[in-house]
Design an enzyme around this catalytic site. Structure first.
Site, mmCIF file in Angstrom:
data_model
loop_
_atom_site.group_PDB
_atom_site.id
_atom_site.type_symbol
_atom_site.label_atom_id
_atom_site.label_comp_id
_atom_site.label_asym_id
_atom_site.label_seq_id
_atom_site.Cartn_x
_atom_site.Cartn_y
_atom_site.Cartn_z
ATOM 1 N N HIS A 25 38.601 43.831 34.182
ATOM 2 C CA HIS A 25 37.885 44.973 33.606
ATOM 3 C C HIS A 25 38.691 45.594 32.469
ATOM 4 O O HIS A 25 38.149 45.909 31.403
ATOM 5 C CB HIS A 25 37.607 46.050 34.659
ATOM 6 C CG HIS A 25 36.364 45.820 35.443
ATOM 7 N ND1 HIS A 25 35.117 45.711 34.863
ATOM 8 C CD2 HIS A 25 36.160 45.692 36.780
ATOM 9 C CE1 HIS A 25 34.206 45.525 35.795
ATOM 10 N NE2 HIS A 25 34.810 45.509 36.979
ATOM 11 N N CYS A 51 30.308 43.728 41.928
ATOM 12 C CA CYS A 51 30.919 44.722 41.044
ATOM 13 C C CYS A 51 30.066 45.975 41.054
ATOM 14 O O CYS A 51 28.835 45.893 41.033
ATOM 15 C CB CYS A 51 31.012 44.146 39.628
ATOM 16 S SG CYS A 51 31.754 45.263 38.427
ATOM 17 N N HIS A 78 40.126 40.971 39.568
ATOM 18 C CA HIS A 78 38.843 41.542 39.144
ATOM 19 C C HIS A 78 39.071 42.830 38.344
ATOM 20 O O HIS A 78 38.520 42.998 37.254
ATOM 21 C CB HIS A 78 37.984 41.810 40.387
ATOM 22 C CG HIS A 78 36.669 42.438 40.118
ATOM 23 N ND1 HIS A 78 35.481 41.751 40.225
ATOM 24 C CD2 HIS A 78 36.328 43.709 39.758
ATOM 25 C CE1 HIS A 78 34.470 42.564 39.938
ATOM 26 N NE2 HIS A 78 34.962 43.757 39.664
ATOM 27 N N GLU A 79 39.890 43.731 38.877
ATOM 28 C CA GLU A 79 40.131 45.011 38.206
ATOM 29 C C GLU A 79 40.913 44.814 36.915
ATOM 30 O O GLU A 79 40.636 45.464 35.904
ATOM 31 C CB GLU A 79 40.836 46.003 39.140
ATOM 32 C CG GLU A 79 40.054 46.352 40.391
ATOM 33 C CD GLU A 79 38.615 46.787 40.137
ATOM 34 O OE1 GLU A 79 38.324 47.391 39.078
ATOM 35 O OE2 GLU A 79 37.760 46.501 41.000
#
Length: 179
Positions: A150, A104, A146-147
């Site tokens: 966030h 990351c 993953h995004e």
């Protein structure tokens, strides 16, 4: 010759928010204004992602608590996926669970084996408000998840389990940039 501009060419590189900042653990707000300011943010996200040599970047990683992310990421067949999502919803994450290396831009220099599904579908909008659906497999599915994490206020380190988590947290505490 390319049609249109190169993503990020008109953007400015913004400083990255690093692990330990509460902004990374706060759920982002929905975008309500699809105007020039949003278009500028997307350009800045691309410019910042490319400068940091990443494959994805969420708005809260540059201190903007809005539900926006960009990506320029290959899948497992080396097909390039380039785009952005505004107000995304992860509508499917299924298939085989694969434990693979994940890093990351907000945890620079660190990586850990993280479990993710090998298929994901994200629905959202373009910078102009048009509906968008993105299907990802393999590494690109990992990137989408993953995004999206966030924007929900999470980082991949939250998903790492057992001895891998212990090792990652030890390395995180020793990182020169960690508070």
């Amino acid at each position: 010759m390319r049609n249109g501009s190169i993503r990020g060419a008109r953007g400015r590189v913004r400083p990255l928010i690093l692990h330990g900042d509460p902004a990374l653990h706060t759920r982002c707000a929905e975008v309500t204004d699809f105007g020039a300011e949003l278009a500028g943010l997307v350009e800045d996200l691309f410019a910042t992602m490319y400068a940091a040599r990443g494959v994805g970047l969420a708005a809260n990683q540059v201190g903007v608590p809005l539900r926006v992310f960009v990506y320029d990421c290959p899948d497992d067949e080396d097909v390039r996926h380039l785009g952005h999502m505004v107000n995304p919803r992860l509508v499917e994450a299924d298939g085989v669970v694969v434990r693979g290396p994940e890093g990351c831009l907000s945890l620079p220099g660190l990586e850990a084996a993280t479990e993710r599904y090998d298929h994901a579908v994200v629905e959202g909008f373009s910078v102009t408000g048009e509906p968008v659906t993105v299907h990802g497999t393999g590494f690109f599915a990992r990137c989408l998840q993953h995004e999206w994490d966030h924007l929900e206020g999470g980082v991949y380190a939250d998903r790492v389990k057992g001895w891998r988590r212990t090792r990652l947290l030890r390395r995180l505490r020793r990182a020169p940039w960690h508070p």
